[in-house]
Write a protein that holds these residues in place. Structure first.
Motif, short mmCIF file in Angstrom:
data_model
loop_
_atom_site.label_atom_id
_atom_site.label_comp_id
_atom_site.label_asym_id
_atom_site.label_seq_id
_atom_site.Cartn_x
_atom_site.Cartn_y
_atom_site.Cartn_z
N MET A 1 25.15 32.66 38.79
CA MET A 1 25.77 33.46 39.71
C MET A 1 24.73 33.94 40.73
O MET A 1 23.72 34.82 40.50
N ARG A 2 25.36 33.65 42.17
CA ARG A 2 24.13 34.16 43.29
C ARG A 2 24.76 35.25 44.13
O ARG A 2 24.03 35.95 44.81
N VAL A 3 26.00 35.24 44.33
CA VAL A 3 26.75 36.45 45.13
C VAL A 3 27.87 36.85 44.60
O VAL A 3 28.84 36.41 44.05
N LEU A 4 27.89 38.29 44.49
CA LEU A 4 29.07 39.03 44.16
C LEU A 4 29.81 39.93 45.19
O LEU A 4 28.90 40.72 45.63
N VAL A 5 30.78 39.49 45.72
CA VAL A 5 31.51 40.24 46.73
C VAL A 5 32.36 41.06 45.98
O VAL A 5 33.66 40.72 45.54
N LEU A 6 32.00 42.23 46.09
CA LEU A 6 32.60 43.59 45.15
C LEU A 6 33.57 44.45 46.21
O LEU A 6 34.02 45.45 45.67
N GLY A 7 33.80 44.06 47.48
CA GLY A 7 34.86 44.97 48.24
C GLY A 7 36.10 44.75 47.82
O GLY A 7 36.36 43.64 46.91
N MET A 8 36.89 45.66 47.89
CA MET A 8 38.30 45.68 47.41
C MET A 8 39.02 44.40 48.17
O MET A 8 38.73 43.80 49.08
N CYS A 9 40.26 44.00 47.31
CA CYS A 9 41.09 42.77 48.10
C CYS A 9 41.63 43.60 49.25
O CYS A 9 41.78 44.86 49.47
N ARG A 10 42.02 42.64 50.12
CA ARG A 10 42.71 43.10 51.45
C ARG A 10 41.58 43.56 52.60
O ARG A 10 41.66 44.25 53.32
N THR A 11 40.12 43.19 52.15
CA THR A 11 39.07 43.79 52.88
C THR A 11 38.51 42.55 53.75
O THR A 11 37.34 42.39 53.85
N GLY A 12 39.04 41.56 53.96
CA GLY A 12 38.76 40.20 54.50
C GLY A 12 37.96 39.57 53.19
O GLY A 12 37.10 38.47 53.67
N THR A 13 38.42 39.55 52.03
CA THR A 13 37.95 38.61 51.11
C THR A 13 38.30 37.35 51.07
O THR A 13 37.49 36.26 50.66
#
Length: 246
Positions: A1-13
């Protein structure tokens, strides 16, 4: 695992998901993966029960079973497990996708909230046991666990708590606060990868959400058609038999 995108859904995910794939990250996990491999729904439901409803919490072993083949994750359900994933993968870089909170709230009201409260999900789950029969219980449990079944009341507080928590536990050199619309520059600098010559993906998340729901409905109907037909024929036979008896 290299990257965790942990912003909420609906934020450009959705755009970030496409961007990470363009940058060469293998098996970037997104909610859409659950439509490709519905068997993952069972493990996600176990993870949700472990965090919110008294089940066994996931540790590194369980996360590796679920996500060990991935180099990146984003969107729900992964972002609901921010502290757990940060602890499980301490060397991974973390991206917090951001958008103005009022715009985020309205976007969720018009998409996710309406979807989660739709009776159509139950109907699709009944006829399409292979995919929607697994996806619906998982997403319902997730919505209940994260928002306590009341997005209107709790949504903004959950958003704020998520971002404050991540910022408090991730070292600054491993964290990128990313605003929707920034493009490639800060992402590529943070991840230490070359900047692509093509524009940063710009996925209209509301339109993409509706398109995914429509596709999900069509595929679900196709898979569930034999059962739907059988149920209809059984109902018709019972009605006909009752008519003749009467």
């Amino acid at each position: 695992m290299r990257v965790l995108v942990l912003g909420m859904c609906r934020t450009g995910t959705a755009s970030m998901w496409e961007a990470l794939k363009m940058l060469g990250y293998v098996d970037c996990y997104h909610m859409m993966n659950l439509m490709i491999d519905p068997s993952d729904n069972d493990m996600w439901l176990d993870a949700i029960n472990g965090k919110y409803f008294g089940g066994k919490p996931f540790g590194r072993e369980e996360w590796d079973m679920l996500l060990g083949h991935c180099q990146a994750v984003c969107d729900f359900p992964a972002c609901a497990f921010a502290p757990e994933l940060i602890a499980a993968y301490p060397d991974a870089k973390v991206i917090l996708t951001n958008r103005p909170i009022d715009a985020w709230y309205q976007s969720c009201i018009g998409t996710i909230r309406n979807s989660m409260t739709s009776p159509l999900l139950y109907l699709m789950g009944f006829f399409d046991t292979e995919v929607m029969g697994k996806w619906t219980p998982m997403t319902r449990a997730l919505f209940k666990g994260v928002f306590d079944n009341d997005f209107e009341k709790n949504g903004i507080q959950v958003y704020q708590d998520q971002y404050n928590l991540v910022r408090s536990i991730v070292p600054k050199d491993r964290l990128l606060d990313y605003q929707v619309g920034e493009g490639w520059d800060r992402v590529c600098e943070f991840l230490e990868v070359p900047k692509p010559s093509v524009p940063y993906p710009n996925t209209n998340e509301a339109a993409a959400f509706r398109d995914r729901n429509w596709l999900r409905f069509k595929l679900s109907l196709r898979r569930g058609l034999p059962r739907l037909t059988g149920t209809f024929l059984t109902f018709a036979a019972v009605v006909s038999w009752g008519y003749f008896l009467w």
